[in-house]
Design an enzyme around this catalytic site. Structure first.
Site, PDB file in Angstrom:
ATOM      1  N   LYS A   6       0.833  -1.210   0.000  1.00 24.95           N
ATOM      2  CA  LYS A   6       0.000   0.000   0.000  1.00 24.95           C
ATOM      3  C   LYS A   6       0.864   1.255   0.000  1.00 24.95           C
ATOM      4  O   LYS A   6       0.652   2.196  -0.770  1.00 24.95           O
ATOM      5  CB  LYS A   6      -0.919  -0.020   1.231  1.00 24.95           C
ATOM      6  CG  LYS A   6      -1.607   1.288   1.534  1.00 24.95           C
ATOM      7  CD  LYS A   6      -2.651   1.610   0.494  1.00 24.95           C
ATOM      8  CE  LYS A   6      -3.158   3.018   0.627  1.00 24.95           C
ATOM      9  NZ  LYS A   6      -4.194   3.329  -0.347  1.00 24.95           N
ATOM     10  N   CYS A  57      -3.536  10.987   1.551  1.00 28.78           N
ATOM     11  CA  CYS A  57      -2.886   9.702   1.279  1.00 28.78           C
ATOM     12  C   CYS A  57      -1.500   9.900   0.681  1.00 28.78           C
ATOM     13  O   CYS A  57      -0.493   9.583   1.292  1.00 28.78           O
ATOM     14  CB  CYS A  57      -3.746   8.891   0.309  1.00 28.78           C
ATOM     15  SG  CYS A  57      -5.429   8.715   0.885  1.00 28.78           S
TER      16      CYS A  57
END
Ligand code: SAJ
Length: 432
Positions: A203, A257
């Site tokens: 991720k 993010c």
């Protein structure tokens, strides 16, 4: 059919809860915010995401989804709470810890716990497992635990939840398989199995790849302004190579993010993550560069007004969190400029109508590439402003159309002015 408890009903948790509820499960959504819980139980939503409202309404009306402020017994628990960054650029895992602690009293043999929040490597093993261990259940035998990152793009969340491939990292094989089976209720992409730490790093590497690539584009943009070439055309042509995919420069990298996750790698391996840290700093420097471009343009003008186009962190979303446009406008205000900020999507008290933003402006500053901005009519703008000057940080406007109305157009990363070239590179590419 399983009973699933989803902890954290934000941009990821709520769509995930709605997908499980729409695909054969009963979902108890948990959020610490009572207002959010009330909104959802009313069949409404508190965020803006295409197609989400209808799905939540339907699931709540069917009794498949309900919300509460505390968790309850379930077969599976999905933790999707925020992991913001501290002032010291470290992951703040307090919400993950609190969520994990809150489910401990409800855990029973055979349950599955999945962490979806983005976290530094080893969080599942070193932080989550010790908390879950307080249940007295034997991890692996009695309690299954997996890390399964979300990878969906805001603005396309529901579509990507279904179609994207997923990575499931189990703390052992049976945990990975159990999580895979659960996601298979609605995921049409492939579901790949691995260990928890590899899934955590996967991720972080995805978002870091994008951040480093954007930093490269931004560095090329800064170079272009010194070396005298057009970075947008150069990237366009470079990407015609079959193995090159340079991203787009811009006024900075926003959102919670891409601008955050690379720091989780730096935190884990400070000495080694040199490129990653440099890329973060380059992207974080872009708002200052834009402020400098503005100051150059407005030198010598008394009491200047800037019409700002766009406040969100990226195009076609309403989300202003960690937006470079918010940072740029705050700094311009601090410098004493008058601002008129227009954004068709952002919800902020600072937003005025397009006409109000433009009236009497000495400079138009485009910070976000919302589709709507392509429809702004330069001749109508020309009638409202005081000076015809424009900075486009995303290269979205039709320069010739604005120049025809007498606008002096500056594009970020355009070291070569269009009027200085016989024909633009884009035009040349069309001929070829
Ligand atoms: N940006 C550029 N140039 C580009 C692309 C983006 O300057 O070429 C800027 C945008 O304007 C924005 C920021 O980067 O300010 C981030 O936008 P984004 O569209 O790249 O990413 P997010 O934050 O909306 O979503 C990302 C996605 N990650 C990847 O594409 C690898 C999404 O799939 C993740 O699920 C999400 O982060 C997340 O939640 O981690």
């Amino acid at each position: 059919m399983k009973k699933i408890c989803v902890l954290g009903l934000g941009y990821i948790g709520l769509p995930t809860a709605a997908m499980f509820a729409g695909n054969g499960h009963i979902v108890a959504g948990v959020d610490v915010n009572e207002d959010i819980v009330a909104v959802i139980n009313n069949g409404d939503i508190h965020i803006n995401e295409p197609n989400l409202a209808g799905r939540v309404k339907e699931a709540v009306a069917a009794g498949k989804l309900y919300a509460a402020t505390t968790p309850e017994t379930a077969d599976a628990f999905i933790i999707s709470v925020p992991t913001p960054i501290t002032a010291e650029k470290r992951a703040d895992l307090s919400s993950v810890c609190k969520a994990a602690e809150s489910i401990v009293p409800h855990l029973k043999a055979g349950d599955l716990v999945i962490l979806e929040s983005t976290v530094p490597p080893r969080t599942t093993l070193d932080i989550l497992l010790p908390i879950l261990g307080r249940s007295g259940l034997c991890i692996g035998d009695e309690l299954l635990v997996a890390y399964c990152p979300e990878r969906v793009l805001p603005g396309k969340i529901l579509e990507e939840l279904v179609n994207n491939n997923r990575i499931v990292g189990g703390v052992d094989d049976s945990s990975a398989v159990a999580a895979q089976n659960l996601y298979a209720s609605f995921v049409r992409g492939e579901i790949f199995l691995t260990d928890a730490t590899t899934a955590e790093m996967t991720k972080l590497m995805e978002n870091t790849y994008r951040d480093v690539n954007i930093a490269l584009a931004n560095e090329f943009a800064l170079i272009s302004e010194k070396a005298g070439f057009n970075v947008w055309d150069a990237i366009y042509f470079a990407n015609k190579h079959p193995r090159v995919n340079i991203h787009q420069p811009g006024p900075g990298v926003g959102g919670h993010c891409i601008a955050v996750d690379p720091w989780f790698i730096v935190e884990s391996a400070k000495g080694e993550a040199r490129l990653i840290e440099t890329a973060r700093k380059i992207n974080d420097s872009m708002p200052s560069h834009v402020v400098n471009l503005v100051r150059q343009q407005l030198q010598g003008i008394s009491d200047p007004k800037i019409a700002v186009l766009g406040l969100t962190y990226k195009a076609n979303v309403d989300d202003c969190r960690e937006s470079p446009a918010v940072e740029i406008t705050a700094r311009l205000e601090q410098l004493g400029y008058r601002l008129g900020i227009y954004d068709p999507l952002a919800k902020s008290k600072k937003i005025v109508t397009l006409a109000e933003a433009l009236r009497g402006a000495d400079l138009l500053l485009l910070l976000v590439n919302h589709d709507d901005f392509g429809f702004i009519n330069p001749s109508r703008v020309a009638r409202l402003v005081r000076r015809r000057s424009l900075i486009d940080t995303r290269r979205v406007l039709d320069v010739e159309a604005w120049q025809k109305e007498g606008f002096n157009v500056t594009t970020l990363g355009e070291g070569i002015r269009r009027e200085d070239t016989a024909c633009s590179l884009r035009d040349a590419s069309r001929v070829n």
